[in-house]
Design a protein around this motif. Structure first.
Motif, PDB file in Angstrom:
ATOM      1  N   THR A  15       0.782  -1.015   0.103  1.00  0.00           N
ATOM      2  CA  THR A  15      -0.121   0.142   0.031  1.00  0.00           C
ATOM      3  C   THR A  15       0.786   1.238   0.039  1.00  0.00           C
ATOM      4  O   THR A  15       0.330   2.357  -0.005  1.00  0.00           O
ATOM      5  CB  THR A  15      -1.025  -0.043   1.101  1.00  0.00           C
ATOM      6  OG1 THR A  15      -0.304  -0.182   2.327  1.00  0.00           O
ATOM      7  CG2 THR A  15      -1.936  -1.155   1.243  1.00  0.00           C
ATOM      8  N   SER A  20       2.433  -0.296  -4.271  1.00  0.00           N
ATOM      9  CA  SER A  20       1.146  -0.276  -4.892  1.00  0.00           C
ATOM     10  C   SER A  20       1.430  -0.238  -6.398  1.00  0.00           C
ATOM     11  O   SER A  20       0.628  -0.799  -7.121  1.00  0.00           O
ATOM     12  CB  SER A  20       0.343   1.103  -4.532  1.00  0.00           C
ATOM     13  OG  SER A  20       1.057   2.099  -4.795  1.00  0.00           O
ATOM     14  N   ASN A  21       2.581   0.449  -6.782  1.00  0.00           N
ATOM     15  CA  ASN A  21       2.551   0.374  -8.161  1.00  0.00           C
ATOM     16  C   ASN A  21       2.873  -0.871  -8.948  1.00  0.00           C
ATOM     17  O   ASN A  21       2.580  -1.198  -9.940  1.00  0.00           O
ATOM     18  CB  ASN A  21       3.978   1.339  -8.412  1.00  0.00           C
ATOM     19  CG  ASN A  21       4.083   1.701  -9.995  1.00  0.00           C
ATOM     20  OD1 ASN A  21       4.054   0.843 -10.817  1.00  0.00           O
ATOM     21  ND2 ASN A  21       4.469   2.760 -10.331  1.00  0.00           N
ATOM     22  N   CYS A  24      -0.065  -2.995  -9.206  1.00  0.00           N
ATOM     23  CA  CYS A  24      -0.935  -2.476 -10.170  1.00  0.00           C
ATOM     24  C   CYS A  24      -0.194  -3.325 -11.750  1.00  0.00           C
ATOM     25  O   CYS A  24      -1.111  -3.902 -12.601  1.00  0.00           O
ATOM     26  CB  CYS A  24      -0.907  -1.126 -10.543  1.00  0.00           C
ATOM     27  SG  CYS A  24      -2.024  -0.342  -9.185  1.00  0.00           S
ATOM     28  N   LYS A  45      -7.996   0.952  -4.103  1.00  0.00           N
ATOM     29  CA  LYS A  45      -7.598   0.975  -5.462  1.00  0.00           C
ATOM     30  C   LYS A  45      -7.258  -0.562  -6.101  1.00  0.00           C
ATOM     31  O   LYS A  45      -7.488  -0.458  -7.278  1.00  0.00           O
ATOM     32  CB  LYS A  45      -6.149   1.627  -5.621  1.00  0.00           C
ATOM     33  CG  LYS A  45      -5.446   1.723  -6.881  1.00  0.00           C
ATOM     34  CD  LYS A  45      -4.011   2.607  -6.639  1.00  0.00           C
ATOM     35  CE  LYS A  45      -3.490   2.898  -7.982  1.00  0.00           C
ATOM     36  NZ  LYS A  45      -2.229   3.265  -8.136  1.00  0.00           N
ATOM     37  N   CYS A 167      -1.484  10.859  -2.331  1.00  0.00           N
ATOM     38  CA  CYS A 167      -2.624   9.750  -2.780  1.00  0.00           C
ATOM     39  C   CYS A 167      -2.742   8.774  -2.190  1.00  0.00           C
ATOM     40  O   CYS A 167      -3.661   7.792  -2.408  1.00  0.00           O
ATOM     41  CB  CYS A 167      -2.599   9.773  -4.375  1.00  0.00           C
ATOM     42  SG  CYS A 167      -1.075   8.529  -4.647  1.00  0.00           S
ATOM     43  N   LEU A 168      -1.667   8.225  -1.322  1.00  0.00           N
ATOM     44  CA  LEU A 168      -1.718   7.159  -0.438  1.00  0.00           C
ATOM     45  C   LEU A 168      -2.278   7.027   0.772  1.00  0.00           C
ATOM     46  O   LEU A 168      -2.721   6.412   1.274  1.00  0.00           O
ATOM     47  CB  LEU A 168      -0.198   6.599  -0.472  1.00  0.00           C
ATOM     48  CG  LEU A 168       0.181   5.933  -1.999  1.00  0.00           C
ATOM     49  CD1 LEU A 168       1.717   5.679  -1.840  1.00  0.00           C
ATOM     50  CD2 LEU A 168      -0.578   5.026  -2.629  1.00  0.00           C
TER      51      LEU A 168
END
Length: 236
Positions: A15, A20-21, A24, A45, A167-168
């Motif tokens: 997270t 997180s990247n 994704c 997300k 944004c996290l």
């Protein structure tokens, strides 16, 4: 390890900015069949990503048991799990997360038959690792993981990260904000190399994905190498 189109990847630190990247990109990769994200909180997300399975538990002392009890074997463990001295309220607490917890979880993944570990540490050299506790800790983490003798170990050593952490989470520390701003100011400038070679978060993860199925026993990738590799991949 599963075939290169059927990898089950366990992610800790999923997270955060890099994690997180990575999740994704894994969710869109033909190499990956499942991404298991072990985290302290849910992450909206990932909600609509069919390959992603979230395991949420606020008690990190239970995380290794959650890995041992997971009903399937794991092929790869990716860790960008880390904290700052300020957020951890002291270096001793930072060490418990960055070193002790990482090692506990990476050992558990090895029991679940993971044959590859990908770990994000930091740019480093012999001088600064002797002078600064932070860099000494990162070097200790690397050496400790290498001692586990995974079939394949990928160590990513990014410099200051360019990326939007707000944004996290909303409570981004002043130190993190300052680090991001300095990284952005120096990115792709002659000053960058003086600070460890500033790099964008997606450039780090592009390299992680490139080497996801690499079978070198030990592969260490510097920030400058990641920058060059990402630029080369964009040109293909």
């Amino acid at each position: 390890m599963s075939s290169f189109t059927d990898l089950k990847v366990l992610v800790i630190g999923g997270t955060g900015l890099l994690g997180s990247n990575f999740v994704c990109q894994c969710s869109q990769s033909s190499k990956v069949s499942k991404v298991i994200v072990l985290a302290r909180r849910s992450f909206p997300k990932f909600a609509n990503m069919s390959k992603v399975e979230m395991i949420v538990n606020k008690d990190t002392s239970q995380w290794s048991n959650l890995i041992y009890d997971y009903p399937e074997d794991i092929d790869v463990i990716f860790s960008s799990l880390s904290t700052t001295r300020g957020d951890a309220k002291g270096f001793a607490n930072q060490k418990q997360i960055d070193l002790d917890l990482n090692m506990e979880l990476i050992k558990a993944a090895q029991v679940k038959k993971a044959s590859k570990v990908i770990i994000v540490t930091s740019f480093n050299n012999a001088l600064i690792s002797r002078i600064f506790p932070y860099f000494s800790l990162k070097k200790t983490i690397e050496n400790s993981i290498l001692s586990l003798n995974y079939s394949s170990t990928l160590i990513l050593r990014p410099g200051p990260l360019v990326g939007d952490r707000t944004c996290l989470k909303s409570d981004v520390s002043f130190a993190s904000k300052l680090s991001s701003e300095i990284a952005a100011w120096t990115y792709n400038t002659p000053c960058s190399s003086l600070l460890g070679f500033s790099i964008k978060d997606d450039e780090v993860i592009n390299s992680a994905m490139y080497y996801l199925d690499n079978q070198d026993h030990v592969k260490i990738v510097t920030s400058e190498e990641m920058f060059g590799l990402s630029a080369a991949m964009e040109g293909i």
